[in-house]
Design a protein around this motif. Sequence first.
Motif: not given
Length: 310
Positions: A133-137, A248-257, A279-281, A299-304
């Motif tokens: 999660w940290v790295n996806s941000l 100006d904040m970050v809003v993150s949801d761990t749900v991807y579906q 999805l990023g997490m 290769p994160v972009d490719y795999i994402s």
Amino acid sequence: MQDERNNDINETAITGVTGPITDWLDGHTILVGLLANPIRHSVSPTMHNNAFAKLGLNGLYLCFEVEGDRLEGAVKAIRMLGMRGANVSMPNKKAIIPYLDKLDKTAEMCGAVNTVVNDHGVLTGYTTDGIGWVNSLKEDGQEVAGKVITLAGAGGAAIPIAVSSALAGAAEIRIFNIHDRNWEPAKEKVALINQETDCRCSLNAMENKEAFKKSIAESDIYCDATGVGMPPLDDLSLVEDPSWLHEDMVVSDTVYQPRETKLMKIAKKAGVKHIYNGLGMVVGQGAASFKLWTGKEMPVDYISKIVDEA
């Protein structure tokens, strides 16, 4: 003594999975896998096998339905078969710990493991969910260091996020949760974060809606690590109105579906500049595991893109 090649996913030639099977599976192929139940829904094989192929690594990732009294034997098999390691998911994240030789600090603090690395018979447990999660941000230029985070939830996704954010230098983490079975374990994790890091961490009652709303307004990052927003709760959000958020904040949801949750729609209405789904997490935790096994960057972009389409 184990053959050292059993612990190295080596760069033998791979022409891709569209060619003859002998082009990408041979006597030197190194195995990693996933130990969980249920398991057939997992995107991990898609993610890791495509990463191996893209980088030309002679590795294979398979799923194994394992739980309960079969887990100990499965862990022994990692050693005996010279597997490079495994991912671990429910219901095995805590149960696997007694069968491992050691834990890294994050796994120790979380009390859970999602990645096992086999170094010549020595099995080390890691937790990559939170750092994923940290790295996806971070991939999008958003840092947690020095930030105030409001975190909804105290379960299997939330605690690794809290621990990894604290270890990454977050200034303050305010966890909000209902008084359920996660409450008492979360109190222990909060105390541990305060003891082991410089981050100020607190556990707060989600039932106190005004305190929750005020905390979000004061935060740099709001993360919903609950199941609210995914079916059958896809028409719900813990944040009830765009006025709770600031642009100006970050809003993150761990749900991807679904890809755009109710929270994300509310954040858009509030003009929030940085909005993310889960999805990023998912890819981020996989990328962290992949690097532990191979020493190489996924290769994160490719795999994402592949995971998103899958």
